[in-house]
Design a protein around this motif. Structure first.
Motif, PDB file in Angstrom:
ATOM      1  N   GLN A 298      -8.132 -14.290  21.176  1.00  0.00           N
ATOM      2  CA  GLN A 298      -7.787 -12.410  21.076  1.00  0.00           C
ATOM      3  C   GLN A 298      -9.297 -11.377  21.676  1.00  0.00           C
ATOM      4  O   GLN A 298     -10.488 -11.943  21.120  1.00  0.00           O
TER       5      GLN A 298
ATOM      6  N   MET B 102     -12.566 -14.324  21.217  1.00  0.00           N
ATOM      7  CA  MET B 102     -12.443 -14.993  20.028  1.00  0.00           C
ATOM      8  C   MET B 102     -11.396 -16.024  20.398  1.00  0.00           C
ATOM      9  O   MET B 102     -10.333 -15.680  20.874  1.00  0.00           O
TER      10      MET B 102
ATOM     11  N   LEU C  11      -8.296 -18.071  18.443  1.00  0.00           N
ATOM     12  CA  LEU C  11      -7.844 -18.664  17.020  1.00  0.00           C
ATOM     13  C   LEU C  11      -6.581 -19.358  16.882  1.00  0.00           C
ATOM     14  O   LEU C  11      -5.615 -19.890  17.897  1.00  0.00           O
TER      15      LEU C  11
ATOM     16  N   LEU D  72      -3.171 -10.350  19.772  1.00  0.00           N
ATOM     17  CA  LEU D  72      -2.968 -12.320  21.086  1.00  0.00           C
ATOM     18  C   LEU D  72      -2.177 -12.518  22.293  1.00  0.00           C
ATOM     19  O   LEU D  72      -1.284 -11.704  21.797  1.00  0.00           O
TER      20      LEU D  72
ATOM     21  N   TYR E 176      -4.439 -19.632  20.524  1.00  0.00           N
ATOM     22  CA  TYR E 176      -4.599 -17.877  21.281  1.00  0.00           C
ATOM     23  C   TYR E 176      -5.859 -17.484  21.801  1.00  0.00           C
ATOM     24  O   TYR E 176      -6.877 -18.254  21.161  1.00  0.00           O
TER      25      TYR E 176
ATOM     26  N   PHE F 124      -3.159 -18.977   9.788  1.00  0.00           N
ATOM     27  CA  PHE F 124      -4.648 -19.138  11.241  1.00  0.00           C
ATOM     28  C   PHE F 124      -5.760 -19.253  10.639  1.00  0.00           C
ATOM     29  O   PHE F 124      -6.280 -19.878   9.839  1.00  0.00           O
ATOM     30  N   GLY F 125      -6.962 -20.070  11.819  1.00  0.00           N
ATOM     31  CA  GLY F 125      -7.590 -20.486  11.058  1.00  0.00           C
ATOM     32  C   GLY F 125      -8.737 -19.766  11.417  1.00  0.00           C
ATOM     33  O   GLY F 125      -8.477 -18.328  11.468  1.00  0.00           O
ATOM     34  N   ASP F 126      -9.732 -19.527  11.065  1.00  0.00           N
ATOM     35  CA  ASP F 126     -10.656 -18.490  10.999  1.00  0.00           C
ATOM     36  C   ASP F 126     -11.678 -18.075  12.348  1.00  0.00           C
ATOM     37  O   ASP F 126     -11.849 -17.244  12.622  1.00  0.00           O
TER      38      ASP F 126
ATOM     39  N   ARG G  56     -17.143 -22.113  14.273  1.00  0.00           N
ATOM     40  CA  ARG G  56     -16.930 -20.900  14.404  1.00  0.00           C
ATOM     41  C   ARG G  56     -17.677 -20.080  15.319  1.00  0.00           C
ATOM     42  O   ARG G  56     -17.132 -19.167  15.685  1.00  0.00           O
TER      43      ARG G  56
END
Lengths: 113, 110
Positions: A37, A88, A90, A43, A35, A104-106, A9
């Motif tokens: 962000q 970030m 993704l 994105l 991606y 999407f993942g977190d 994370r």
């Protein structure tokens, strides 16, 4: 239920390090995407893969590479991390049929110091 | 280059108010998706619209796809604090790639 799991994370690395971001999916989707962000930019697609060992450059591939050795796993590699890669990240998957929504993942919030 | 412009970029409203978020492009999309993203999480699909002029409702959320399939809107009735989040529209191009807007950040105050 569709599940996309990103390995970390939060991640903090130093400039010049080689960084690996891992993504694993359990829904047997052919397509996988990475991606980044950033605020105000939305994105942006780095790379995507439509099959094992297949990859295509997205809009911003410079400084990144990817690996897809197994259908369920798609790795993003920062060859030599730089501060402008702080972002970030993704991972997403979609079914092989065109125009399918992405799952999407977190996300991994990566900081390069 | 295909672009999706979302407006407004930021919206702060009181609980109970109505709001509309817009997604516009000069390009035609084969379908358009709306996602909602909460802090620390990935985007989650709300709806996909496919046909020009299509209207879909999801409880208090109403989604519309423009007749020419170049634009879309999201209307929220009687917003609640639980609606707070980043709303993203995404246009499908008939291939593998999806074009994402920059998002509308909504904050609903109790």
């Amino acid at each position: 239920d569709v599940k996309v799991t990103q390995s970390s994370r939060y991640l903090v690395k130093r400039t010049g390090e080689k960084v690996f971001l891992e993504c694993v999916q359990d829904m047997d989707h052919e397509n996988m995407f990475w991606y980044r962000q950033d605020p105000g930019l939305g994105l942006r697609l780095i790379y995507f893969s439509y099959d094992v060992k297949m990859k295509e450059k997205g809009d911003i591939p410079e400084g990144y590479s990817v690996s897809r050795e197994k259908k369920e796993r798609f790795s993003l590699i920062l060859e030599s991390a730089s501060t402008n890669q702080t972002s970030m990240y993704l991972c997403a998957t979609s079914d092989i049929r065109v125009d399918q929504p992405q799952h999407f993942g977190d996300g991994t919030r990566l900081s390069i110091l | 280059t295909q672009l999706l412009e979302q407006s407004p970029q930021f919206l702060s409203i009181q609980e109970g108010e109505n709001l509309t978020v817009y997604c516009n492009s000069s390009s035609v999309f084969s379908s358009l998706q709306w996602y909602r993203q909460e802090p620390g999480e990935g985007p989650v699909l709300l709806v996909t619209v496919v046909t020009g002029g299509e209207v879909k409702k999801l409880k208090r959320l109403t989604f519309q796809f423009g007749d020419a399939r170049k634009d879309s809107s999201l209307h929220i009735t009687a917003a609640q604090p639980g609606d707070t989040g980043l709303y993203l529209c995404a246009g499908a191009t008939g291939g593998f790639k999806t074009i994402f807007g920059a998002g509308t950040r909504l904050f609903v105050k109790a």
